[in-house]
Design a protein around this motif. Structure first.
Motif, PDB file in Angstrom:
ATOM      1  N   THR A 264     -67.934-108.366  34.945  1.00  0.00           N
ATOM      2  CA  THR A 264     -66.963-108.692  36.088  1.00  0.00           C
ATOM      3  C   THR A 264     -65.763-109.054  35.927  1.00  0.00           C
ATOM      4  O   THR A 264     -65.702-110.076  35.154  1.00  0.00           O
ATOM      5  N   VAL A 265     -64.815-108.557  36.427  1.00  0.00           N
ATOM      6  CA  VAL A 265     -63.394-109.148  36.649  1.00  0.00           C
ATOM      7  C   VAL A 265     -63.103-109.958  37.841  1.00  0.00           C
ATOM      8  O   VAL A 265     -63.368-109.644  39.094  1.00  0.00           O
ATOM      9  N   SER A 266     -62.772-111.253  37.557  1.00  0.00           N
ATOM     10  CA  SER A 266     -62.262-112.299  38.643  1.00  0.00           C
ATOM     11  C   SER A 266     -60.966-112.341  38.957  1.00  0.00           C
ATOM     12  O   SER A 266     -60.291-112.712  37.746  1.00  0.00           O
ATOM     13  N   ILE A 267     -60.329-112.311  39.858  1.00  0.00           N
ATOM     14  CA  ILE A 267     -58.983-112.415  40.296  1.00  0.00           C
ATOM     15  C   ILE A 267     -58.857-113.568  41.362  1.00  0.00           C
ATOM     16  O   ILE A 267     -59.129-113.111  42.570  1.00  0.00           O
ATOM     17  N   GLY A 268     -58.187-114.367  41.215  1.00  0.00           N
ATOM     18  CA  GLY A 268     -58.132-115.532  42.226  1.00  0.00           C
ATOM     19  C   GLY A 268     -56.930-116.461  42.228  1.00  0.00           C
ATOM     20  O   GLY A 268     -56.288-116.522  41.193  1.00  0.00           O
ATOM     21  N   VAL A 269     -56.696-117.193  43.238  1.00  0.00           N
ATOM     22  CA  VAL A 269     -55.697-118.164  43.435  1.00  0.00           C
ATOM     23  C   VAL A 269     -56.356-119.323  43.767  1.00  0.00           C
ATOM     24  O   VAL A 269     -57.237-119.519  44.923  1.00  0.00           O
ATOM     25  N   PRO A 270     -56.283-120.308  42.950  1.00  0.00           N
ATOM     26  CA  PRO A 270     -55.198-120.537  41.634  1.00  0.00           C
ATOM     27  C   PRO A 270     -56.137-120.157  40.572  1.00  0.00           C
ATOM     28  O   PRO A 270     -55.495-120.736  39.322  1.00  0.00           O
ATOM     29  N   GLN A 271     -57.337-119.609  40.377  1.00  0.00           N
ATOM     30  CA  GLN A 271     -57.942-119.511  39.381  1.00  0.00           C
ATOM     31  C   GLN A 271     -57.430-118.420  38.197  1.00  0.00           C
ATOM     32  O   GLN A 271     -57.655-118.645  36.930  1.00  0.00           O
ATOM     33  N   GLY A 272     -56.604-117.758  38.582  1.00  0.00           N
ATOM     34  CA  GLY A 272     -56.073-116.668  37.534  1.00  0.00           C
ATOM     35  C   GLY A 272     -57.033-115.445  37.376  1.00  0.00           C
ATOM     36  O   GLY A 272     -57.594-115.191  38.328  1.00  0.00           O
ATOM     37  N   VAL A 273     -56.951-114.948  36.196  1.00  0.00           N
ATOM     38  CA  VAL A 273     -57.894-113.725  36.036  1.00  0.00           C
ATOM     39  C   VAL A 273     -58.667-114.139  34.721  1.00  0.00           C
ATOM     40  O   VAL A 273     -58.338-114.602  33.952  1.00  0.00           O
ATOM     41  N   SER A 274     -59.940-113.674  35.019  1.00  0.00           N
ATOM     42  CA  SER A 274     -60.814-114.049  34.022  1.00  0.00           C
ATOM     43  C   SER A 274     -62.032-112.698  33.905  1.00  0.00           C
ATOM     44  O   SER A 274     -61.917-112.020  34.904  1.00  0.00           O
ATOM     45  N   LEU A 275     -62.707-112.583  32.830  1.00  0.00           N
ATOM     46  CA  LEU A 275     -63.552-111.668  32.544  1.00  0.00           C
ATOM     47  C   LEU A 275     -65.174-112.363  32.118  1.00  0.00           C
ATOM     48  O   LEU A 275     -64.952-113.239  31.397  1.00  0.00           O
ATOM     49  N   LYS A 276     -65.915-111.644  32.880  1.00  0.00           N
ATOM     50  CA  LYS A 276     -67.288-112.279  32.830  1.00  0.00           C
ATOM     51  C   LYS A 276     -68.186-111.373  32.155  1.00  0.00           C
ATOM     52  O   LYS A 276     -68.503-110.043  32.719  1.00  0.00           O
ATOM     53  N   ILE A 277     -68.693-111.463  31.116  1.00  0.00           N
ATOM     54  CA  ILE A 277     -69.751-110.555  30.483  1.00  0.00           C
ATOM     55  C   ILE A 277     -71.188-111.247  30.568  1.00  0.00           C
ATOM     56  O   ILE A 277     -71.367-112.236  30.305  1.00  0.00           O
ATOM     57  N   LYS A 278     -72.129-110.377  31.181  1.00  0.00           N
ATOM     58  CA  LYS A 278     -73.399-110.706  31.356  1.00  0.00           C
ATOM     59  C   LYS A 278     -74.424-109.848  30.614  1.00  0.00           C
ATOM     60  O   LYS A 278     -74.305-108.610  30.866  1.00  0.00           O
ATOM     61  N   LEU A 279     -75.436-110.278  30.156  1.00  0.00           N
ATOM     62  CA  LEU A 279     -76.472-109.750  29.473  1.00  0.00           C
ATOM     63  C   LEU A 279     -77.824-110.178  30.135  1.00  0.00           C
ATOM     64  O   LEU A 279     -78.012-111.422  29.474  1.00  0.00           O
ATOM     65  N   ASN A 280     -78.611-109.293  30.693  1.00  0.00           N
ATOM     66  CA  ASN A 280     -80.020-109.717  30.979  1.00  0.00           C
ATOM     67  C   ASN A 280     -81.065-109.285  30.097  1.00  0.00           C
ATOM     68  O   ASN A 280     -81.069-107.770  29.770  1.00  0.00           O
ATOM     69  N   ARG A 281     -81.749-110.010  29.341  1.00  0.00           N
ATOM     70  CA  ARG A 281     -82.756-109.292  28.460  1.00  0.00           C
ATOM     71  C   ARG A 281     -84.157-109.854  28.945  1.00  0.00           C
ATOM     72  O   ARG A 281     -84.372-111.314  28.908  1.00  0.00           O
ATOM     73  N   ALA A 282     -84.923-109.317  29.303  1.00  0.00           N
ATOM     74  CA  ALA A 282     -85.972-109.629  30.059  1.00  0.00           C
ATOM     75  C   ALA A 282     -85.836-110.374  31.162  1.00  0.00           C
ATOM     76  O   ALA A 282     -85.126-110.085  32.239  1.00  0.00           O
ATOM     77  N   SER A 283     -86.315-111.700  30.868  1.00  0.00           N
ATOM     78  CA  SER A 283     -86.054-112.714  32.251  1.00  0.00           C
ATOM     79  C   SER A 283     -85.013-113.683  31.798  1.00  0.00           C
ATOM     80  O   SER A 283     -84.749-114.791  32.367  1.00  0.00           O
ATOM     81  N   GLN A 284     -84.264-113.308  30.608  1.00  0.00           N
ATOM     82  CA  GLN A 284     -83.291-114.416  30.138  1.00  0.00           C
ATOM     83  C   GLN A 284     -81.838-113.757  30.475  1.00  0.00           C
ATOM     84  O   GLN A 284     -81.713-112.598  30.580  1.00  0.00           O
ATOM     85  N   THR A 285     -80.856-114.887  30.812  1.00  0.00           N
ATOM     86  CA  THR A 285     -79.424-114.173  31.104  1.00  0.00           C
ATOM     87  C   THR A 285     -78.566-114.884  29.883  1.00  0.00           C
ATOM     88  O   THR A 285     -78.528-115.992  30.111  1.00  0.00           O
ATOM     89  N   TYR A 286     -77.806-113.959  29.658  1.00  0.00           N
ATOM     90  CA  TYR A 286     -76.684-114.739  28.683  1.00  0.00           C
ATOM     91  C   TYR A 286     -75.441-114.382  29.315  1.00  0.00           C
ATOM     92  O   TYR A 286     -74.975-113.294  29.717  1.00  0.00           O
ATOM     93  N   PHE A 287     -74.588-115.495  29.417  1.00  0.00           N
ATOM     94  CA  PHE A 287     -73.348-115.397  30.164  1.00  0.00           C
ATOM     95  C   PHE A 287     -72.094-115.663  29.636  1.00  0.00           C
ATOM     96  O   PHE A 287     -72.147-116.873  28.848  1.00  0.00           O
ATOM     97  N   PHE A 288     -71.261-114.970  29.143  1.00  0.00           N
ATOM     98  CA  PHE A 288     -70.089-115.137  28.511  1.00  0.00           C
ATOM     99  C   PHE A 288     -68.585-114.881  29.416  1.00  0.00           C
ATOM    100  O   PHE A 288     -68.120-113.951  29.488  1.00  0.00           O
ATOM    101  N   PRO A 289     -68.066-116.055  29.849  1.00  0.00           N
ATOM    102  CA  PRO A 289     -67.011-115.983  30.597  1.00  0.00           C
ATOM    103  C   PRO A 289     -65.776-116.067  29.618  1.00  0.00           C
ATOM    104  O   PRO A 289     -65.654-116.801  28.513  1.00  0.00           O
ATOM    105  N   ILE A 290     -64.585-115.240  29.781  1.00  0.00           N
ATOM    106  CA  ILE A 290     -63.355-115.038  29.066  1.00  0.00           C
ATOM    107  C   ILE A 290     -62.394-115.607  30.045  1.00  0.00           C
ATOM    108  O   ILE A 290     -61.985-114.497  30.926  1.00  0.00           O
ATOM    109  N   HIS A 291     -61.623-116.483  29.956  1.00  0.00           N
ATOM    110  CA  HIS A 291     -60.429-116.701  30.697  1.00  0.00           C
ATOM    111  C   HIS A 291     -59.333-116.212  30.225  1.00  0.00           C
ATOM    112  O   HIS A 291     -59.030-116.623  29.052  1.00  0.00           O
TER     113      HIS A 291
END
Length: 423
Positions: A268-295
């Motif tokens: 997911t690409v997030s574009i906001g004011v005043p947050q700026g631009v960030s990229l969020k990578i998410k991996l769902n494995r079974a019922s677990q969620t791994y979340f990697f935000p990249i600003h």
């Protein structure tokens, strides 16, 4: 039936073949076939220990087949999904339905519930990883109550831990079905962040729409999110969200796709004011969620937006061709090999059962012939087949001949029985 058993072999999953009836057989035809086979396979009718054991096995299989096909509900489920449909837990709690569409809907629902329970057992508890923060319930209590057939209320209280310490929380949700695909929610949350949230969610086979508004401390916002679901095997989805509130305005867009049987990868690409631009990578494995935000940047730079959008696509297609696709192909080959091994052993078992059935039939026919031959008069040389009686006699020196059914009365002499010997 003996010939059918030799040619096609017994299939324990084909109940119609076990009873030797057509799939459109009536209840009377099923009952007649069941009684006939019970007399043939009953263990008490065989003195040889081996034949007795084989007869007991076949007798139990026939009994199981009749129990399923004699019940309209079980037969309808079996006709659609086979034996695997009957093995699904939960049918006993479902209203008895005969429509094929309703049975399919119930089966899919029960299948989803079973898969969710199995995954929960394998991977509990559910954790989310991201930005040096680990969140998950230490303790939780959930209360659910139906208010009406169209609405319900849930209350959940629990403790969560994070880098900021342990925090208690209480959440109450009031939900109501507005129509078949639309739900309305009213939520209250008390804790370190108290808020009241109302939302409208419409979920269909091809789309998911959410409209929400929240009043709270410190965040109040209005949100609209739309997701399109592609009807493919990989469950591809694209989504877009716009969110505005006291914190500013945020626009998000992204996609997710199934990469294995129990794994879903999304970006997911997030574009906001005043947050700026960030990229969020998410991996769902079974019922677990791994979340990697990249600003990427605090400013709205076109280059950052371009790299955040194109970069994940390039990486994904490279990984798909070099890693994911070969891995899935290897897994598929292993499953096929395992299926071949299971099929070979199952075919061997079915062949043994078919041979046992033929031996039981031969033994029964031999015993019937012996009994008939020991009697005086006629005996039945063709057990189970329709008979006719042919009578040739002389009356007043003239040859007569007549053919009559086995269950019809015979009246002789008759002029119509006379044989024309002149021709």
């Amino acid at each position: 039936m003996a010939a059918a058993l030799v040619d096609e072999e017994i299939n324990n999953d084909d109940f119609y073949a076990l009873l030797n009836v057509r799939r459109e057989a009536t209840q009377d035809e099923l009952k007649a076939a069941y009684r006939r086979l019970c007399m043939l396979y009953h263990p008490d009718k065989h003195r040889d220990p081996d034949l007795k054991q084989q007869a007991e096995t076949l007798f139990n299989l026939v009994h199981q087949a009749y129990e399923v096909l004699s019940d309209p509900q079980s037969r309808a489920i079996y006709d659609i999904y086979g034996k695997k449909g009957l093995d699904m837990e939960g049918w006993e709690l479902v209203e008895r339905k005969k429509a094929a569409v309703e049975i399919r809907e119930e089966f899919e629902r029960l299948q989803r519930e079973r898969e969710e329970r199995r995954l929960q057992q394998r991977t509990n508890p559910k954790l989310e990883f991201g930005a040096g923060d680990i969140q998950g319930p230490l303790f939780g209590l959930k209360i659910f109550r139906n208010l009406t057939s169209q609405s319900f209320i849930t209350t959940h209280c629990g403790l969560q831990f994070s880098s900021r310490g342990i925090r208690p929380g209480l959440t109450t949700v009031l939900a109501r079905n507005l129509d078949k695909n639309t739900m309305g929610y009213l939520q209250w949350r008390w804790g370190s962040q108290s808020a009241m949230n109302t939302s409208l969610v419409r979920d269909t086979k091809t789309s998911h729409l959410t409209i929400a508004m929240q009043l709270g401390i410190p965040h109040s916002f209005v949100l609209m999110s739309y997701q399109y679901k592609f009807q493919d095997d990989d469950q591809t989805r694209i989504k877009g969200t716009i969110k505005t509130g006291f914190f500013g305005t945020l626009v998000e867009y992204g996609a997710e796709r199934k990469i294995s049987r129990h794994s879903i990868l999304g970006a997911t690409v997030s574009i906001g004011v005043p947050q700026g631009v960030s990229l969020k990578i998410k991996l769902n494995r079974a019922s677990q969620t791994y979340f990697f935000p990249i600003h990427l940047t605090d400013q709205l730079l076109p280059s950052a937006i371009f790299y955040a959008t194109v970069g994940p696509l390039v990486v994904y297609f490279a990984m798909h061709q070099l890693i994911i696709k070969p891995y899935l192909q290897l897994q598929k080959e292993k499953e096929l090999e395992k299926q071949r091994e299971n099929s070979s052993s199952a075919v061997a078992v079915k062949k043994q059962e078919a041979e046992a059935a033929v031996r039981l039939m031969q033994e029964s026919v031999r015993r019937i012939i012996e009994i008939e031959e020991s009697k005086l008069g006629f005996y039945d040389p063709c057990v189970g087949e329709e008979k006719s009686l042919k009578v040739i006699y002389l009356f007043r020196g003239v040859l007569h001949q007549v053919m009559t059914a086995d269950n019809e009365s015979l009246r002789i002499p008759k002029q119509s029985h006379r044989v024309d010997t002149d021709g």
